[in-house]
Motif scaffolding. Structure first.
Motif, PDB file in Angstrom:
ATOM      1  N   UNK A 107       0.828  -1.210   0.000  1.00 48.67           N
ATOM      2  CA  UNK A 107       0.000   0.000   0.000  1.00 48.67           C
ATOM      3  C   UNK A 107       0.859   1.256   0.000  1.00 48.67           C
ATOM      4  N   UNK A 108       1.917   1.234   0.810  1.00 43.74           N
ATOM      5  CA  UNK A 108       2.810   2.390   0.828  1.00 43.74           C
ATOM      6  C   UNK A 108       3.434   2.622  -0.550  1.00 43.74           C
ATOM      7  N   UNK A 109       3.746   1.551  -1.254  1.00 44.38           N
ATOM      8  CA  UNK A 109       4.264   1.704  -2.614  1.00 44.38           C
ATOM      9  C   UNK A 109       3.208   2.309  -3.535  1.00 44.38           C
ATOM     10  N   UNK A 110       1.972   1.877  -3.379  1.00 44.41           N
ATOM     11  CA  UNK A 110       0.919   2.331  -4.288  1.00 44.41           C
ATOM     12  C   UNK A 110       0.558   3.789  -4.082  1.00 44.41           C
ATOM     13  N   UNK A 111       0.971   4.397  -2.988  1.00 42.41           N
ATOM     14  CA  UNK A 111       0.648   5.799  -2.734  1.00 42.41           C
ATOM     15  C   UNK A 111       1.422   6.737  -3.645  1.00 42.41           C
ATOM     16  N   UNK A 112       2.498   6.255  -4.221  1.00 46.96           N
ATOM     17  CA  UNK A 112       3.310   7.067  -5.127  1.00 46.96           C
ATOM     18  C   UNK A 112       2.919   6.737  -6.564  1.00 46.96           C
ATOM     19  N   UNK A 113       2.469   7.742  -7.292  1.00 54.91           N
ATOM     20  CA  UNK A 113       2.045   7.523  -8.675  1.00 54.91           C
ATOM     21  C   UNK A 113       3.174   6.961  -9.534  1.00 54.91           C
ATOM     22  N   UNK A 114       4.419   7.285  -9.188  1.00 52.85           N
ATOM     23  CA  UNK A 114       5.550   6.785  -9.964  1.00 52.85           C
ATOM     24  C   UNK A 114       5.672   5.261  -9.877  1.00 52.85           C
ATOM     25  N   UNK A 115       5.019   4.643  -8.887  1.00 54.12           N
ATOM     26  CA  UNK A 115       5.109   3.191  -8.710  1.00 54.12           C
ATOM     27  C   UNK A 115       3.940   2.454  -9.350  1.00 54.12           C
ATOM     28  N   UNK A 116       3.112   3.139 -10.130  1.00 54.99           N
ATOM     29  CA  UNK A 116       1.959   2.471 -10.727  1.00 54.99           C
ATOM     30  C   UNK A 116       2.366   1.290 -11.595  1.00 54.99           C
ATOM     31  N   UNK A 117       3.502   1.394 -12.253  1.00 53.67           N
ATOM     32  CA  UNK A 117       3.943   0.308 -13.128  1.00 53.67           C
ATOM     33  C   UNK A 117       4.301  -0.935 -12.335  1.00 53.67           C
ATOM     34  N   UNK A 118       5.070  -0.763 -11.256  1.00 57.68           N
ATOM     35  CA  UNK A 118       5.494  -1.930 -10.477  1.00 57.68           C
ATOM     36  C   UNK A 118       4.332  -2.517  -9.686  1.00 57.68           C
ATOM     37  N   UNK A 119       3.437  -1.666  -9.181  1.00 55.30           N
ATOM     38  CA  UNK A 119       2.282  -2.171  -8.442  1.00 55.30           C
ATOM     39  C   UNK A 119       1.305  -2.856  -9.398  1.00 55.30           C
ATOM     40  N   UNK A 120       1.302  -2.422 -10.651  1.00 56.48           N
ATOM     41  CA  UNK A 120       0.384  -2.993 -11.622  1.00 56.48           C
ATOM     42  C   UNK A 120       0.884  -4.231 -12.326  1.00 56.48           C
ATOM     43  N   UNK A 121       1.987  -4.812 -11.862  1.00 57.54           N
ATOM     44  CA  UNK A 121       2.467  -6.064 -12.455  1.00 57.54           C
ATOM     45  C   UNK A 121       1.371  -7.140 -12.334  1.00 57.54           C
ATOM     46  N   UNK A 122       1.062  -7.840 -13.412  1.00 58.83           N
ATOM     47  CA  UNK A 122      -0.008  -8.850 -13.353  1.00 58.83           C
ATOM     48  C   UNK A 122       0.186  -9.876 -12.251  1.00 58.83           C
ATOM     49  N   UNK A 123       1.440 -10.316 -12.022  1.00 56.71           N
ATOM     50  CA  UNK A 123       1.672 -11.316 -10.982  1.00 56.71           C
ATOM     51  C   UNK A 123       1.332 -10.766  -9.607  1.00 56.71           C
ATOM     52  N   UNK A 124       1.655  -9.507  -9.355  1.00 59.94           N
ATOM     53  CA  UNK A 124       1.331  -8.898  -8.061  1.00 59.94           C
ATOM     54  C   UNK A 124      -0.170  -8.760  -7.901  1.00 59.94           C
ATOM     55  N   UNK A 125      -0.853  -8.245  -8.932  1.00 54.41           N
ATOM     56  CA  UNK A 125      -2.296  -8.047  -8.822  1.00 54.41           C
ATOM     57  C   UNK A 125      -3.020  -9.373  -8.636  1.00 54.41           C
ATOM     58  N   UNK A 126      -2.597 -10.412  -9.368  1.00 58.50           N
ATOM     59  CA  UNK A 126      -3.245 -11.707  -9.214  1.00 58.50           C
ATOM     60  C   UNK A 126      -3.034 -12.273  -7.817  1.00 58.50           C
ATOM     61  N   UNK A 127      -1.820 -12.092  -7.302  1.00 56.32           N
ATOM     62  CA  UNK A 127      -1.527 -12.623  -5.971  1.00 56.32           C
ATOM     63  C   UNK A 127      -2.358 -11.922  -4.899  1.00 56.32           C
ATOM     64  N   UNK A 128      -2.383 -10.599  -4.942  1.00 57.75           N
ATOM     65  CA  UNK A 128      -3.156  -9.857  -3.943  1.00 57.75           C
ATOM     66  C   UNK A 128      -4.644 -10.135  -4.113  1.00 57.75           C
ATOM     67  N   UNK A 129      -5.103 -10.280  -5.344  1.00 58.27           N
ATOM     68  CA  UNK A 129      -6.509 -10.576  -5.573  1.00 58.27           C
ATOM     69  C   UNK A 129      -6.879 -11.938  -5.011  1.00 58.27           C
ATOM     70  N   UNK A 130      -5.937 -12.886  -5.057  1.00 54.84           N
ATOM     71  CA  UNK A 130      -6.194 -14.185  -4.445  1.00 54.84           C
ATOM     72  C   UNK A 130      -6.357 -14.096  -2.942  1.00 54.84           C
ATOM     73  N   UNK A 131      -5.630 -13.158  -2.316  1.00 52.87           N
ATOM     74  CA  UNK A 131      -5.764 -12.992  -0.869  1.00 52.87           C
ATOM     75  C   UNK A 131      -7.143 -12.499  -0.492  1.00 52.87           C
ATOM     76  N   UNK A 132      -7.742 -11.659  -1.338  1.00 48.14           N
ATOM     77  CA  UNK A 132      -9.027 -11.062  -0.996  1.00 48.14           C
ATOM     78  C   UNK A 132     -10.143 -12.083  -0.928  1.00 48.14           C
ATOM     79  N   UNK A 133      -9.914 -13.285  -1.428  1.00 48.25           N
ATOM     80  CA  UNK A 133     -10.942 -14.306  -1.379  1.00 48.25           C
ATOM     81  C   UNK A 133     -10.975 -15.021  -0.035  1.00 48.25           C
ATOM     82  N   UNK A 134      -9.967 -14.817   0.806  1.00 44.07           N
ATOM     83  CA  UNK A 134      -9.906 -15.525   2.070  1.00 44.07           C
ATOM     84  C   UNK A 134     -10.932 -15.025   3.063  1.00 44.07           C
ATOM     85  N   UNK A 135     -11.444 -15.928   3.885  1.00 45.41           N
ATOM     86  CA  UNK A 135     -12.446 -15.572   4.882  1.00 45.41           C
ATOM     87  C   UNK A 135     -11.839 -15.385   6.270  1.00 45.41           C
ATOM     88  N   UNK A 136     -10.566 -15.692   6.417  1.00 44.80           N
ATOM     89  CA  UNK A 136      -9.950 -15.630   7.731  1.00 44.80           C
ATOM     90  C   UNK A 136      -8.993 -14.450   7.868  1.00 44.80           C
TER      91      UNK A 136
END
Length: 790
Positions: free
Chosen positions: A290-319
């Motif tokens: 999240x701290x990385x995503x606060x800087x617009x200059x990091x949009x490219x690295x935060x937007x890596x497909x592998x990162x987005x898929x991984x974090x999106x997988x976490x959001x499915x957890x119930x615990x």
């Protein structure tokens, strides 16, 4: 026989939609014909009822990347410690929550050969000895079916114990042999076991590349190698099937989480989320991302497909804890500010996942503190808001309908109607979504959604950004969804909206009456501040007036609105606001006057102020904006049904302006003008209005131009001439012989042609043309008999 009918028919206020508004408007609206570049530029700069202006969001607010705004939070999650991470490798690979791991599960997760008892009766687990004896297998083959690594903490098969140690220390030197009844009084001498290096060569090389002493490209290459392997073996059994490899990656990566390069840090975070199941570690990594995503200059690295898929997988957890979900939502919210990332998130199904998360929150919200719940919903709605932007809007609109998100948003508004940031997030998303017809239908069908939007105006009556957007959303709904009008009226919407109109009208009156600051260069800030206040005031009045005008379309709601005492605010607006500086506000106000003046009621507030209305409408008749002319003439059409209004119109010479407008190029303007002249020509006192300024000749030419292409216009023009030709209590107003001959010849041609015989109003045209032709022939015969008698 007098043909004076209620010619004006109110229309449902149309609303033009993306993605190609100009093309659609030109295709469906007769006024938008292809014109030159200069004319198009001027037309785009003018206000339009068909394309109401969307609420404006300042750039600093639209692009804000903070976790929260405002003061609606008692306790906020802290992000200050996300660079000071104390992460430890997982010591157990069970998927059960820690709270469910009793003695049995602990016994299975650990192994007896690494356990020994102390003299005090305690049990010690020798982690170093276990690490020394572990064998690291080769990378497993890719399974036939794989699934995302999720944080669903349901139990899975326990890992098998590692192989027994191939070499064992003498019994006299190992306290772990006590369970074999072997004892030795000789003190145990410490033995150093050399850790074998049996990691796969590719992994050893990749881990060495991660060292901070290497070049950036080398470190990124090592990260990519590990990530490729993890993504190929991302099934849930990875950490349990290869605990040694997983722990080796954890140990290396966790030590390097203090890296300064955003690209390296983002990849290390992605690796960490793929190899750890410890909630504390996951939450720390999410804070870091999240701290990385606060800087617009990091949009490219935060937007890596592998990162987005991984974090999106976490959001499915119930615990996952709410704190962790809050930071996950913050990452997506900031990532969605980038057009490229927004498109990736759409393709990855983020909107559907957020809908599932909202459903889970709705189901279990009673077990969570209200403050934490509000903070999580702020991130979810903020992400949804950012997804409704740019070229992703069309797909977002489709997915909102497909996954029924309006139902969940209605629940959020019901629970948190006083939460300013949360409400603002929702209405900012809705004001874009309701540009789509399917979204408007789905929103209107969501239980209590329309009512909840209305009720949010009560606690936020003084919040202009919220009032403007709620007014815009409800205006879009009431423009096309008939049920929304009655639903708003049944919920007390008329009194509430008219009250808000009066409140903001008084503010605008005070603002316009206050002295303007000096335009000198010494006070530019005061001038800019006043200009902004005037613009905001006009914007909120525009949205409220438009909404009330749409409500007035309903035959049951309209009379209630027209008779409300505070609707005289419309006259006040026309008194001080001019179309030159407040074009859209004046245009919507005149439109509201048109709809409200349709109702013939003695208590109609606007009809009680005819003279003021006519005086304010007259200057608009010659305005360059065709819609302003159309709405002004329509209002005159309703007003001209009454004798007193017709007297005032002729007194103010409005009838002469209407005759001039018979040469207008806009067919919609011409149709409305002919309607007003039909009513005036039927009045014995004012039927000679057409005789002024060559009005009859202009009307005949209009019939000739329209009878082959604009049948409705030809019908209403013939009616106006028929009323003009009727005898008037002994006083006769006649056409000249040239005019009579031209009209006779034209009508004969109309009756002989059959080119437009399939038009639905063709029979109506032939009927009125035949009656008019009969009247002309009768007048001619009577004239001849009079001449013969003389």
């Amino acid at each position: 026989m007098c043909i004076r009918d209620r010619w004006y028919q109110r229309r449902v206020r149309g609303f033009r939609l993306a993605p190609s508004p100009q093309a659609q408007l030109r295709a469906t609206h007769p006024t938008m014909t292809p014109r030159g570049t200069i004319a198009n530029t001027l037309a785009q700069a003018r206000a339009s009822l068909l394309e109401p202006s969307r609420p404006f969001t300042p750039a600093d607010s639209a692009n804000s990347r903070s976790l929260f705004k405002g003061s609606d939070y008692a306790h906020r999650p802290a992000t200050a410690d996300c660079y000071d991470i104390n992460m430890r490798p997982d010591t157990s690979y069970t998927r059960e929550p820690l709270s469910n791991q009793g003695e049995n599960s602990m016994g299975q997760a650990t192994h007896n050969e690494f356990m020994w008892s102390t003299t005090e009766g305690g049990t010690v687990y020798d982690l170093e000895a276990e690490s020394a004896q572990e064998q690291f297998p080769a990378p497993p083959a890719r399974p036939l079916s794989s699934s995302r690594i999720s944080m669903d903490c349901s139990a899975v098969a326990k890992p098998s114990p590692p192989p027994k140690a191939k070499c064992s220390a003498p019994a006299s030197q190992s306290p772990r042999q006590s369970n074999k009844n072997i004892s030795d009084p000789t003190p145990r001498q410490p033995t150093k076991v050399k850790k074998p290096s049996e990691l796969p060569e590719w992994l050893e090389a990749a881990l060495e590349k991660l060292d901070g002493s290497n070049q950036l490209d080398t470190r990124l290459s090592g990260c990519d190698t590990i990530l490729d392997f993890l993504l190929e073996h991302q099934d849930v059994e990875f950490r349990t099937a290869q605990p040694s490899m997983s722990r080796a990656i954890q140990r290396k990566v966790f030590k390097l989480m203090d890296a300064k390069e955003p690209a390296v840090l983002a990849k290390l975070g992605t690796i960490a989320l793929n190899v750890t199941s410890k909630q504390e570690n996951i939450c720390s990594v999410c804070k870091l991302l999240f701290r990385l995503s606060k800087d617009e200059a990091n949009d490219t690295v935060v937007g890596e497909p592998s990162l987005l898929r991984t974090v999106l997988g976490l959001s499915e957890g119930h615990e996952l804890s709410y704190e962790c979900l809050i930071f996950i939502g913050g990452v997506f919210k900031n990532a969605a500010l980038s057009g490229t990332n927004r498109r990736r998130l759409i393709n990855l199904g983020l909107i559907q996942k957020l809908g599932r998360l909202l459903a889970a929150v709705q189901k279990g919200y009673k077990q969570q503190p209200a403050d934490s719940l509000g903070q999580l919903l702020v991130q979810i709605t903020g992400c949804l808001r950012n997804m409704c932007a740019g070229d992703a809007l069309a797909d977002a609109q489709q997915q909102f309908v497909e996954f029924n998100l309006f139902h969940y948003l209605a629940w959020v508004l019901e629970r948190f109607s006083r939460h300013e940031e949360l409400v603002l997030n929702i209405v900012r998303a809705l004001h874009k979504l309701t540009l789509n017809a399917s979204c408007r239908q789905s929103l209107a069908q969501a239980p209590m959604m329309v009512g909840q939007l209305l009720h949010t105006l009560v606690p936020h009556a003084n919040n202009i950004p919220i009032v403007v957007r709620v007014g815009f959303v409800l205006g879009n709904l009431t423009a096309s969804e008939v049920s929304s009008r009655t639903e708003l009226a049944a919920g007390g919407g008329v009194d509430l909206l008219v009250g808000l109109l009066e409140q903001y009208n008084q503010r605008d009156l005070e603002l316009c009456s206050s002295p303007s600051p000096s335009p000198s260069e010494d006070n530019p800030e005061a001038t800019a501040a006043r200009t902004k206040q005037l613009s905001e005031s006009a914007d909120v009045l525009t949205k409220l007036v438009r909404l009330l005008a749409n409500l007035a379309i309903d035959p049951k709601v309209g009379p209630t609105v027209s008779c409300h005492p505070n609707m005289k605010a419309l006259i006040s607006i026309l008194d001080r606001r001019f179309i030159s500086s407040s074009e859209e506000l004046v245009l919507n106000t005149v439109s509201a006057v048109t709809n409200l003046s349709f109702y013939e009621d003695s208590c109609n507030v606007l009809m009680q102020h005819r003279e003021v209305l006519l005086d304010r409408i007259k200057p608009l008749l010659l305005h360059p904006n065709d819609e302003a002319v159309v709405e002004s003439v329509r209002a005159l059409g309703n007003l001209s049904r009454e004798q007193e209004a017709r007297d005032l119109m002729c007194q103010l010479q409005i009838d002469q302006v209407l005759v001039m407008l018979l040469d207008h190029a806009n067919s919609e303007v011409l149709y409305s003008v002919c309607g007003v002249l039909t009513n005036i020509a039927a009045d014995p006192r004012h039927k000679n209005a057409l005789a002024k300024m060559d009005g009859v000749s202009r009307m005949i030419k209009l019939i000739g131009r329209s009878c082959s292409s604009e049948i409705p216009l030809a019908v209403i023009a013939c009616r106006a001439l028929f009323n003009f030709c009727l005898e008037n209590a002994g006083e006769e107003v006649c056409m000249s012989k040239a005019e009579t001959g031209a009209l006779h010849e034209l009508l004969a041609q109309v009756l002989e042609t059959e080119e437009q015989s399939t038009h639905p109003q063709w029979d109506e045209l032939t009927e009125v043309a035949f009656k008019l032709l009969e009247h002309l022939e009768a007048e001619e015969e009577e004239s001849q008999e009079t001449q013969e008698a003389d």
